[in-house]
Design a protein around this motif. Structure first.
Motif, PDB file in Angstrom:
ATOM      1  N   PRO A   1      13.738  95.846  17.610  1.00 52.79           N
ATOM      2  CA  PRO A   1      12.691  94.816  17.651  1.00 52.79           C
ATOM      3  C   PRO A   1      11.443  95.331  18.391  1.00 52.79           C
ATOM      4  N   SER A   2      10.295  94.976  17.897  1.00 55.98           N
ATOM      5  CA  SER A   2       9.007  95.374  18.486  1.00 55.98           C
ATOM      6  C   SER A   2       8.743  96.866  18.382  1.00 55.98           C
ATOM      7  N   SER A   3       9.467  97.567  17.494  1.00 54.31           N
ATOM      8  CA  SER A   3       9.184  98.974  17.283  1.00 54.31           C
ATOM      9  C   SER A   3       7.796  99.133  16.657  1.00 54.31           C
ATOM     10  N   PRO A   4       6.899  99.930  17.255  1.00 48.95           N
ATOM     11  CA  PRO A   4       5.564 100.115  16.665  1.00 48.95           C
ATOM     12  C   PRO A   4       5.632 100.651  15.232  1.00 48.95           C
ATOM     13  N   ILE A   5       6.565 101.576  15.000  1.00 48.14           N
ATOM     14  CA  ILE A   5       6.686 102.132  13.647  1.00 48.14           C
ATOM     15  C   ILE A   5       7.160 101.063  12.675  1.00 48.14           C
ATOM     16  N   GLY A   6       8.166 100.290  13.085  1.00 41.30           N
ATOM     17  CA  GLY A   6       8.666  99.226  12.218  1.00 41.30           C
ATOM     18  C   GLY A   6       7.601  98.194  11.913  1.00 41.30           C
ATOM     19  N   LEU A   7       6.830  97.800  12.922  1.00 41.09           N
ATOM     20  CA  LEU A   7       5.776  96.808  12.721  1.00 41.09           C
ATOM     21  C   LEU A   7       4.654  97.359  11.851  1.00 41.09           C
ATOM     22  N   ALA A   8       4.317  98.635  12.045  1.00 38.32           N
ATOM     23  CA  ALA A   8       3.270  99.244  11.222  1.00 38.32           C
ATOM     24  C   ALA A   8       3.701  99.318   9.761  1.00 38.32           C
TER      25      ALA A   8
ATOM     26  N   SER B   1      11.491  95.027   2.977  1.00 39.02           N
ATOM     27  CA  SER B   1      12.903  94.835   3.316  1.00 39.02           C
ATOM     28  C   SER B   1      13.404  95.930   4.249  1.00 39.02           C
ATOM     29  N   ALA B   2      13.020  97.173   3.961  1.00 37.17           N
ATOM     30  CA  ALA B   2      13.436  98.284   4.822  1.00 37.17           C
ATOM     31  C   ALA B   2      12.824  98.160   6.214  1.00 37.17           C
ATOM     32  N   ALA B   3      11.559  97.731   6.287  1.00 40.12           N
ATOM     33  CA  ALA B   3      10.911  97.556   7.590  1.00 40.12           C
ATOM     34  C   ALA B   3      11.603  96.465   8.395  1.00 40.12           C
ATOM     35  N   HIS B   4      12.008  95.403   7.736  1.00 40.63           N
ATOM     36  CA  HIS B   4      12.727  94.325   8.435  1.00 40.63           C
ATOM     37  C   HIS B   4      14.076  94.824   8.966  1.00 40.63           C
ATOM     38  N   ARG B   5      14.772  95.646   8.179  1.00 40.68           N
ATOM     39  CA  ARG B   5      16.053  96.178   8.660  1.00 40.68           C
ATOM     40  C   ARG B   5      15.847  97.094   9.854  1.00 40.68           C
ATOM     41  N   LEU B   6      14.749  97.857   9.828  1.00 43.16           N
ATOM     42  CA  LEU B   6      14.431  98.709  10.970  1.00 43.16           C
ATOM     43  C   LEU B   6      14.140  97.875  12.214  1.00 43.16           C
ATOM     44  N   LEU B   7      13.401  96.778  12.024  1.00 44.80           N
ATOM     45  CA  LEU B   7      13.070  95.917  13.150  1.00 44.80           C
ATOM     46  C   LEU B   7      14.290  95.153  13.667  1.00 44.80           C
ATOM     47  N   ASP B   8      15.272  94.918  12.803  1.00 44.38           N
ATOM     48  CA  ASP B   8      16.523  94.316  13.276  1.00 44.38           C
ATOM     49  C   ASP B   8      17.217  95.244  14.272  1.00 44.38           C
ATOM     50  N   ARG B   9      17.091  96.552  14.029  1.00 45.47           N
ATOM     51  CA  ARG B   9      17.705  97.541  14.926  1.00 45.47           C
ATOM     52  C   ARG B   9      16.856  97.779  16.171  1.00 45.47           C
TER      53      ARG B   9
ATOM     54  N   ARG C   1       3.538 108.389  19.803  1.00 42.31           N
ATOM     55  CA  ARG C   1       4.171 108.612  18.496  1.00 42.31           C
ATOM     56  C   ARG C   1       5.538 109.273  18.663  1.00 42.31           C
ATOM     57  N   VAL C   2       5.623 110.259  19.553  1.00 37.39           N
ATOM     58  CA  VAL C   2       6.899 110.937  19.792  1.00 37.39           C
ATOM     59  C   VAL C   2       7.933 109.958  20.336  1.00 37.39           C
ATOM     60  N   ILE C   3       7.518 109.134  21.298  1.00 36.30           N
ATOM     61  CA  ILE C   3       8.440 108.158  21.876  1.00 36.30           C
ATOM     62  C   ILE C   3       8.895 107.155  20.822  1.00 36.30           C
ATOM     63  N   ALA C   4       7.961 106.684  19.988  1.00 33.78           N
ATOM     64  CA  ALA C   4       8.322 105.728  18.939  1.00 33.78           C
ATOM     65  C   ALA C   4       9.295 106.348  17.943  1.00 33.78           C
ATOM     66  N   ASN C   5       9.063 107.614  17.569  1.00 34.98           N
ATOM     67  CA  ASN C   5       9.994 108.304  16.662  1.00 34.98           C
ATOM     68  C   ASN C   5      11.378 108.426  17.281  1.00 34.98           C
ATOM     69  N   ALA C   6      11.409 108.759  18.570  1.00 36.04           N
ATOM     70  CA  ALA C   6      12.693 108.898  19.253  1.00 36.04           C
ATOM     71  C   ALA C   6      13.426 107.570  19.297  1.00 36.04           C
ATOM     72  N   GLU C   7      12.666 106.481  19.531  1.00 38.37           N
ATOM     73  CA  GLU C   7      13.276 105.153  19.581  1.00 38.37           C
ATOM     74  C   GLU C   7      13.948 104.815  18.254  1.00 38.37           C
ATOM     75  N   VAL C   8      13.253 105.091  17.158  1.00 35.64           N
ATOM     76  CA  VAL C   8      13.809 104.803  15.834  1.00 35.64           C
ATOM     77  C   VAL C   8      15.068 105.629  15.588  1.00 35.64           C
ATOM     78  N   SER C   9      15.038 106.909  15.983  1.00 33.84           N
ATOM     79  CA  SER C   9      16.203 107.772  15.774  1.00 33.84           C
ATOM     80  C   SER C   9      17.389 107.317  16.611  1.00 33.84           C
ATOM     81  N   LEU C  10      17.130 106.892  17.844  1.00 35.21           N
ATOM     82  CA  LEU C  10      18.218 106.495  18.740  1.00 35.21           C
ATOM     83  C   LEU C  10      18.979 105.278  18.222  1.00 35.21           C
ATOM     84  N   VAL C  11      18.295 104.368  17.566  1.00 33.47           N
ATOM     85  CA  VAL C  11      18.979 103.160  17.071  1.00 33.47           C
ATOM     86  C   VAL C  11      19.490 103.349  15.645  1.00 33.47           C
TER      87      VAL C  11
END
Length: 268
Positions: free
Chosen positions: A52-59, A42-50, A9-19
């Motif tokens: 891709p394959s982010s667990p948080i975005g997919l969830a 729509s917001a989840a798709h924009r997150l996944l554009d930044r 979870r920490v790694i996934a959060n960091a990934e989202v913040s970094l992009v």
């Protein structure tokens, strides 16, 4: 939550913040909380554009699609999520259920539910609950395939589970096996709500197996009126076995015939 899950979870959060996806994540979460599923999607798709394959975005996308009843896209999101969060029984349980709804192959449905069983020995209560639900789904698959012995195999580890969900499936197994003693023992504890179409059908099938045609007709008539697709055929069978129904059962059968416009059918 175990240490490995916490680290993920920490790694996934960091990934989202970094992009730079924190804003999209927060927007999706707020939209989900407000049941605004298409805005969350729509917001989840924009997150996944930044990312891709982010667990948080997919969830987030999966939750949004489930809320919006977009089953085809939900299956895609959960399939992708299972690849990056393959150890999550909850993901596999949801994937098996949505595969059922979209008419996936039986092998794919079964595989998802079997993978969900991995949480049975986990320390996480949510994982154990998902695994239990997967066992019930697997039992249902076998019952629909008229394989009661295999269904009972999936239910076997739930021997100490007193819930009505397990009792219902055990009774269905006994009815399919035509095991009179087991049907009698289990039916004595089974008391479905009047509005429970599937439960009323099962109660009727059990009564029919025990030779109690009048009570079988009553339960099956209720199920038929509640639009259970399999109840009408069982009701026809109960009536076709000849005279001997009490007045109350006959009136219920006549009501079903009138409501469903079956008065001219030979069985009536």
């Amino acid at each position: 939550m175990g240490l490995l899950d916490e680290l993920r979870r920490v790694i996934a959060n960091a990934e989202v913040s970094l992009v730079g996806g924190r804003e999209e994540r927060e927007l999706a979460e707020r939209a989900l909380a407000a049941d605004d599923f298409f805005r969350a999607r729509s917001a989840a798709h924009r997150l996944l554009d930044r990312a891709p394959s982010s667990p948080i975005g997919l969830a987030l996308l999966a939750d949004a699609c489930e809320g919006a009843h977009l089953d085809a896209e939900l299956e895609e999101a959960l399939t992708a999520l299972s690849r990056v969060a393959g150890g999550s029984p909850g993901v596999w349980l949801r994937l098996g259920r949505v595969r059922q709804r979209v008419g996936a192959e039986a092998r794919e449905i079964r595989e998802a539910f079997v993978r969900a069983l991995a949480g049975e020995d986990a320390g996480d209560e949510g994982a154990r609950r998902a695994s239990r639900e997967a066992r019930l789904e697997l039992a249902d698959l076998e019952l629909r395939a008229s394989a009661p012995a295999r269904a009972e195999g999936w239910l076997a580890p739930l021997v100490d589970d007193p819930s009505s969900e397990v009792l219902r499936r055990r009774l269905a197994c006994a009815v399919q096996r035509r095991a009179r003693a087991d049907v009698e023992r289990l039916a004595a504890r089974f008391s479905p709500e009047v509005s429970d179409a599937e439960g009323q059908r099962l109660a009727g099938e059990a009564a029919l197996a025990l030779g109690d045609r009048s009570n079988a007709v009553r339960s099956l008539a209720r199920a038929a009126m509640l639009a259970d697709g399999r109840a009408l055929e069982a009701l026809r069978e109960a009536i076709a076995r000849g005279p001997g129904l009490d007045e109350g059962a006959l009136r219920m059968a006549e009501t079903v015939a009138a409501e469903l416009h079956l008065e001219a059918a030979p069985v009536w």
